[in-house]
Design an enzyme around this catalytic site. Structure first.
Site, PDB file in Angstrom:
ATOM      1  N   GLU A 166     -75.971 -73.809 -63.578  1.00  0.00           N
ATOM      2  CA  GLU A 166     -76.145 -72.728 -62.613  1.00  0.00           C
ATOM      3  C   GLU A 166     -77.474 -71.965 -62.737  1.00  0.00           C
ATOM      4  O   GLU A 166     -77.493 -70.791 -63.094  1.00  0.00           O
ATOM      5  CB  GLU A 166     -74.995 -71.728 -62.735  1.00  0.00           C
ATOM      6  CG  GLU A 166     -73.638 -72.348 -62.487  1.00  0.00           C
ATOM      7  CD  GLU A 166     -72.521 -71.308 -62.418  1.00  0.00           C
ATOM      8  OE1 GLU A 166     -72.763 -70.151 -62.753  1.00  0.00           O
ATOM      9  OE2 GLU A 166     -71.406 -71.669 -62.008  1.00  0.00           O
TER      10      GLU A 166
ATOM     11  N   GLU B   7     -66.784 -76.995 -62.432  1.00  0.00           N
ATOM     12  CA  GLU B   7     -66.065 -75.761 -62.788  1.00  0.00           C
ATOM     13  C   GLU B   7     -65.269 -75.277 -61.587  1.00  0.00           C
ATOM     14  O   GLU B   7     -65.779 -75.230 -60.461  1.00  0.00           O
ATOM     15  CB  GLU B   7     -67.020 -74.618 -63.175  1.00  0.00           C
ATOM     16  CG  GLU B   7     -67.673 -74.778 -64.508  1.00  0.00           C
ATOM     17  CD  GLU B   7     -68.512 -73.554 -64.908  1.00  0.00           C
ATOM     18  OE1 GLU B   7     -68.279 -72.440 -64.375  1.00  0.00           O
ATOM     19  OE2 GLU B   7     -69.411 -73.732 -65.747  1.00  0.00           O
TER      20      GLU B   7
HETATM   21  C1  GAL Z   1     -69.743 -69.765 -64.268  1.00  0.00           C
HETATM   22  C2  GAL Z   1     -70.335 -70.057 -65.619  1.00  0.00           C
HETATM   23  C3  GAL Z   1     -69.343 -70.097 -66.721  1.00  0.00           C
HETATM   24  C4  GAL Z   1     -68.191 -69.133 -66.576  1.00  0.00           C
HETATM   25  C5  GAL Z   1     -67.653 -69.074 -65.167  1.00  0.00           C
HETATM   26  C6  GAL Z   1     -66.636 -67.976 -64.896  1.00  0.00           C
HETATM   27  O1  GAL Z   1     -70.672 -69.104 -63.482  1.00  0.00           O
HETATM   28  O2  GAL Z   1     -71.004 -71.290 -65.610  1.00  0.00           O
HETATM   29  O3  GAL Z   1     -70.041 -69.963 -67.920  1.00  0.00           O
HETATM   30  O4  GAL Z   1     -68.449 -67.938 -67.147  1.00  0.00           O
HETATM   31  O5  GAL Z   1     -68.678 -68.901 -64.250  1.00  0.00           O
HETATM   32  O6  GAL Z   1     -67.255 -66.782 -64.616  1.00  0.00           O
END
Ligand code: GAL
Length: 447
Positions: A166, A354
């Protein structure tokens, strides 16, 4: 619908990141990272939490991997801590850090778990930040050395790599808003950080491919489906600017399309940092794009917001459900973003690296009952399947996160895990969502 609907070769897994789970922040020769320094500075993280101990994954990984195996999770995404391997960012190698990641990777493979490794998940060595960090063009060389080191050391066993996590978040929150490490603010830091990160994402890809031509290479993006608040021209245009900033700024240069400057006029100052050959250097033919989606954003025109002239309308003002992060629960977001990305003619396959949610979980009588998370995952997965069935090139799905962990500036309060962590005892408890995912992965539970 069960797992079979996604097809045999769909990649299922869970995601984590080094700083959020490892702890052992000073163990065995590790150098400080910008997150060690940021969270060690009073007032930067909620309740002054820090990742010094986190989930103690550094010491507990054998037990955690065993749990993963019990849960039938075939793929594990984690990141490497740059300053654990190269305490000064370049040059001097920390042998103990190398040994640790070798043990971790070997242990995954022994248990039949495939490692998916992110090179950079936000924890830049502090020594590099002292020299300007992402704003210094020398980061291209530092990053290339680090990437080459990782691939030459672990590439015989790691076959799935992600270059950056990201970049829009670590440059935006870290170098423009100052709410993440290293806590810098303003365009003067943000714009060069963006350009250098965009170059590094391609350089990282090329470095991996040159050393391991057969390996699978991706990089990951935060992406939210963007919608205008009202169907008025001004809101529609504001939404377009936010989409260009949040979803397209790093993706399009990687695809060889350059920065989306037509829709982001204020980013034109990036040209000041461009050197001859950079345009081509920004492109790389990734094997996959990591899609990280949690929510949608609803955008309205805002005269008062400098440059962007757009603001987000928070879910509580729209009377819609939201999580502990104040993110709207909106499953269609993942469908729309997968479709949107699939419309680029030269897009490689997409992997949801994710997706997940933070809800107020409670440990009661040794159990964590989290029906909201089960339903969240089911609904989002239904939308992933819908996109796939309509032709989106989606080939995998990873839950964020395996265990509860350090949620950056929010500290330990928002819990995202399939597995609960008691931060006093560090004891792990599989939540009902974890049991549901286990059953789903075995084809026993449905969406
Ligand atoms: C993403 C990030 C993760 C995690 C997730 C939840 O932006 O890559 O490290 O924190 O969000 O907030």
């Amino acid at each position: 619908m069960n797992k079979n609907a996604f097809g045999e070769d769909f990649n299922w897994g869970v995601s984590t990141a080094a700083y959020q789970i490892e702890g052992a922040h000073e163990a065995e020769g590790k150098g400080a990272s910008i997150w060690d320094v940021f969270s060690g500075t009073k007032g930067k993280v909620k309740l002054n939490h820090n990742g010094n101990l986190a989930c103690d994954f550094f010491n507990r990984y054998p037990d955690d991997l065993q749990l993963m195996q019990i849960m039938h999770i075939p793929n594990f995404r984690f990141s490497l801590s740059w300053s654990r391997l190269l305490p000064d960012g370049y040059g001097r190698l920390n042998k103990a850090g190398l040994d640790y990641y070798n043990r971790l990777i070997d242990h995954c493979l022994e248990l039949g778990i495939t490692p998916w490794v992110t090179l950079y998940h936000w924890d830049l060595p502090h020594a590099l930040e002292m020299q300007g960090g992402w704003t210094n063009r020398l980061v291209l060389e530092w990053f290339q050395e680090y990437a080459a080191l990782c691939v030459s050391q672990f590439g015989d066993r790691v076959k799935h790599w992600m270059v950056l996590n990201e970049p829009m978040v670590f440059t935006g929150a870290g170098y423009f808003l100052g709410v993440h490490a290293p806590g810098r603010r303003g365009f003067g830091s943000f714009v060069p950080a963006v350009h250098h990160a965009a170059l590094c994402q391609a350089i990282g890809g090329r470095t991996i491919r040159s050393l391991q031509p057969e390996t699978t290479i991706g990089t990951t993006f935060s992406c939210s489906y963007i919608e205008p608040f009202r169907p008025h021209e001004k809101d529609v245009r504001a939404a377009r600017r936010v989409d260009a900033l949040l979803n397209r700024l790093f993706l399009e240069p990687a695809l060889g399309l350059g920065y989306p400057l037509d829709d982001l006029k204020f980013m034109r100052r990036i040209e000041k940092y461009m050197q001859p050959g950079d345009e081509e250097m920004l492109a790389f033919d990734f094997d996959f794009i990591g899609v990280q989606n949690y929510t949608r954003e609803v955008v309205k025109y805002s005269f008062w917001t400098p440059f962007l002239q757009a603001s987000l309308v928070p879910p509580r003002k729209r009377n819609v459900p939201y999580t502990l992060m104040n993110w709207e629960v909106y499953p269609e977001s993942i469908y729309h973003i997968l479709q949107q990305f699939s419309r680029y003619p030269n897009i490689p396959k997409l992997i949801v690296t994710e997706n997940g949610a933070a809800f107020p979980d409670q440990l009661l009588n040794g159990q964590v009952h989290d029906p909201q998370r089960v339903s969240f995952l089911q609904q989002y997965l239904q939308q992933v399947l819908r996109a796939k069935e309509e032709g989106a090139k989606v080939a995998g799905y990873f839950v964020w996160s395996f265990v509860d962990n350090f949620e950056w500036a929010e500290g330990y309060d928002p819990r995202f895990g399939l597995v609960h962590v008691d931060y006093e005892t560090l004891q792990r408890t599989i939540k009902s969502s974890g049991y549901w995912y286990r059953d789903f992965l075995q084809g026993k539970a449905t969406l």
